[in-house]
Scaffold this motif. Sequence first.
Motif, mmCIF file in Angstrom:
data_model
loop_
_atom_site.group_PDB
_atom_site.id
_atom_site.type_symbol
_atom_site.label_atom_id
_atom_site.label_comp_id
_atom_site.label_asym_id
_atom_site.label_seq_id
_atom_site.Cartn_x
_atom_site.Cartn_y
_atom_site.Cartn_z
ATOM 1 N N VAL A 1 0.789 -1.237 -0.069
ATOM 2 C CA VAL A 1 0.145 0.257 0.026
ATOM 3 C C VAL A 1 1.039 1.569 -0.079
ATOM 4 C CG1 VAL A 1 -1.722 1.346 1.317
ATOM 5 C CG2 VAL A 1 -1.973 -1.157 1.037
ATOM 6 N N LEU A 2 1.908 1.195 0.801
ATOM 7 C CA LEU A 2 2.777 2.379 0.978
ATOM 8 C C LEU A 2 3.682 2.741 -0.406
ATOM 9 C CD1 LEU A 2 4.208 2.032 4.490
ATOM 10 C CD2 LEU A 2 2.719 3.677 3.707
ATOM 11 N N LEU A 3 3.915 1.599 -0.945
ATOM 12 C CA LEU A 3 4.698 1.563 -2.391
ATOM 13 C C LEU A 3 3.578 2.114 -3.334
ATOM 14 C CD1 LEU A 3 6.744 -1.614 -2.434
ATOM 15 C CD2 LEU A 3 7.778 0.736 -2.377
ATOM 16 N N GLN A 4 2.493 1.808 -3.354
ATOM 17 C CA GLN A 4 1.508 2.157 -4.343
ATOM 18 C C GLN A 4 1.364 3.719 -4.149
ATOM 19 O OE1 GLN A 4 0.503 0.611 -6.662
ATOM 20 N NE2 GLN A 4 -0.928 2.318 -7.553
ATOM 21 N N THR B 1 9.266 8.477 1.077
ATOM 22 C CA THR B 1 10.446 8.044 0.575
ATOM 23 C C THR B 1 10.615 6.749 1.142
ATOM 24 O OG1 THR B 1 11.953 8.817 2.652
ATOM 25 C CG2 THR B 1 11.763 10.284 0.770
ATOM 26 N N SER B 2 11.782 5.834 0.803
ATOM 27 C CA SER B 2 11.664 4.429 1.205
ATOM 28 C C SER B 2 12.161 4.473 2.428
ATOM 29 C CB SER B 2 12.661 3.667 0.306
ATOM 30 O OG SER B 2 13.820 4.168 0.186
ATOM 31 N N ASN B 3 12.909 5.577 2.947
ATOM 32 C CA ASN B 3 13.224 5.901 4.451
ATOM 33 C C ASN B 3 12.142 5.891 5.470
ATOM 34 O OD1 ASN B 3 15.974 5.524 4.233
ATOM 35 N ND2 ASN B 3 16.135 7.602 4.421
ATOM 36 N N ILE C 1 9.012 4.541 4.501
ATOM 37 C CA ILE C 1 8.359 3.005 4.738
ATOM 38 C C ILE C 1 9.029 2.315 5.815
ATOM 39 C CG2 ILE C 1 7.944 1.280 3.350
ATOM 40 C CD1 ILE C 1 7.611 2.987 0.750
ATOM 41 N N LYS C 2 10.721 2.356 5.712
ATOM 42 C CA LYS C 2 11.351 1.411 6.652
ATOM 43 C C LYS C 2 10.975 1.681 8.101
ATOM 44 C CE LYS C 2 14.876 2.146 3.692
ATOM 45 N NZ LYS C 2 16.254 2.330 3.487
ATOM 46 N N ALA C 3 10.875 3.100 8.418
ATOM 47 C CA ALA C 3 10.532 3.697 9.721
ATOM 48 C C ALA C 3 9.122 3.042 10.342
ATOM 49 C CB ALA C 3 10.844 4.930 9.914
ATOM 50 N N LEU C 4 8.383 3.115 9.256
ATOM 51 C CA LEU C 4 7.009 2.805 9.569
ATOM 52 C C LEU C 4 6.882 1.527 9.990
ATOM 53 C CD1 LEU C 4 5.237 5.092 6.948
ATOM 54 C CD2 LEU C 4 5.734 5.493 9.157
ATOM 55 N N LEU C 5 7.590 0.562 8.924
ATOM 56 C CA LEU C 5 7.525 -0.930 9.367
ATOM 57 C C LEU C 5 7.579 -0.905 10.770
ATOM 58 C CD1 LEU C 5 9.365 -2.352 6.412
ATOM 59 C CD2 LEU C 5 7.019 -2.388 6.747
ATOM 60 N N GLN C 6 8.693 -0.407 11.516
ATOM 61 C CA GLN C 6 9.080 -0.654 12.763
ATOM 62 C C GLN C 6 7.963 -0.018 13.821
ATOM 63 O OE1 GLN C 6 12.499 -0.061 15.147
ATOM 64 N NE2 GLN C 6 13.725 0.140 13.157
ATOM 65 N N THR C 7 7.572 1.048 13.629
ATOM 66 C CA THR C 7 6.533 1.612 14.582
ATOM 67 C C THR C 7 5.047 0.866 14.658
ATOM 68 O OG1 THR C 7 5.902 3.335 12.755
ATOM 69 C CG2 THR C 7 7.188 4.048 14.710
ATOM 70 N N GLN C 8 4.782 0.262 13.418
ATOM 71 C CA GLN C 8 3.605 -0.442 13.396
ATOM 72 C C GLN C 8 3.717 -1.632 14.154
ATOM 73 O OE1 GLN C 8 0.964 0.527 11.487
ATOM 74 N NE2 GLN C 8 2.135 2.101 10.951
ATOM 75 N N MET C 9 4.918 -2.426 13.911
ATOM 76 C CA MET C 9 5.231 -3.712 14.663
ATOM 77 C C MET C 9 5.089 -3.391 16.162
ATOM 78 S SD MET C 9 8.709 -5.669 14.377
ATOM 79 C CE MET C 9 9.566 -4.582 15.359
ATOM 80 N N LEU C 10 5.618 -2.320 16.431
ATOM 81 C CA LEU C 10 5.838 -2.006 18.076
ATOM 82 C C LEU C 10 4.542 -2.002 18.816
ATOM 83 C CD1 LEU C 10 8.883 0.199 17.752
ATOM 84 C CD2 LEU C 10 8.935 -2.086 18.674
#
Length: 305
Positions: free
Chosen positions: A85-88, A100-102, A104-113
């Motif tokens: 979804v984020l890439l779209q 930016t892809s940075n 996206i990478k940061a968001l993966l962590q906050t969601q998981m936490l």
Amino acid sequence: TCYEDEDGERSMFENLLSDSQAVSANFYFSDYFPCLGWVDRLTGKLNQLDKTFKALDSFFQGLVDEHMTSDEKKTKFEQEDFIDVLLQLQKDGSSPIKLTSNHIKALLQTQMLLRVWAMTELVKNPNSMKKAHQEVRNKAGNRGAIDENDLQEYGYLQAVIKETMQLHPPAPLLVPHETTQKCNISGYEIRPKTVVHVNAWAIGRDPESWENPEVFSPERFIGSSIDFRGRDFELIPFGAGRRGCPGLHMGVAVVEFALANLLYWFNWELPDGMKREDIDTDVKPGITMHKKNPLCLVPRKWSGN
Ligand code: HEM
């Protein structure tokens, strides 16, 4: 939650997380006395910091690349995930934020936490778990699935998310800010260009703002106007003001949708021999709030009655 170990990927990721938490919690002379930055270089700390974050970054980049190059045709409901979804959004430019892809990478962590902390608190607090289960199943029951259009109706689940963020903000010190001009706070003169860390974790546990702040009680938000949009300074997991998080709504919706699904489809039990009191809320030192010991739960598919 525990995931299966695919080709050692899980343990590699866990090691990377541990290392990154450890190096980010180190004391660096350059943070406090910029002229002594050479000491950090000499002791090898900066080198280690660089190496660890490059490794973590390339792990997340690998996930993003995998999604970008996948030829698999995905149907919206079956296979698309958060990264898709984020890439779209990045591709079609429909997001108000230039992703930016940075990001996206940061968001993966906050969601998981957030998911891990919410499930930890729900399992430790069976009354809250029961209420959350009931709400999600009553509302979605007839449809047999969670509809994202209904998310705004999950008042109790939203309160669970707020309470989780009050106790466990994913970024406890937000991100460092810098003063632009001289100011005076409680008699202390603060010079321009001073680095400011805002302790959202301590604010969320301040007994002057919250009654029994350490007790997990989503009920405190039911009928309350306190929100995390940056207007109520006792709850600022997304920061506030001009540099506050612009992805707040998307972030919360994604966490809510994931939690609603976890609660709708499964009852969550403890592994054999484990008691509720054994579940800890210890945190690894670092700039984000990672649970020190993994949360291991046994999902039992809900049979609908
Ligand atoms: C639940 C998930 C999220 C949490 C907990 C979170 C938390 C934060 C925090 C604490 C900050 C720093 C705010 C400050 O220091 O004042 C921030 C900044 C930011 N966030 Fe989020 N965020 C989340 C989701 C998202 C999403 C989904 C997006 C984009 C789609 C996003 C994009 C950004 C950007 C671009 C910034 C930098 C803003 C600036 O410097 O002006 N975040 N976020």
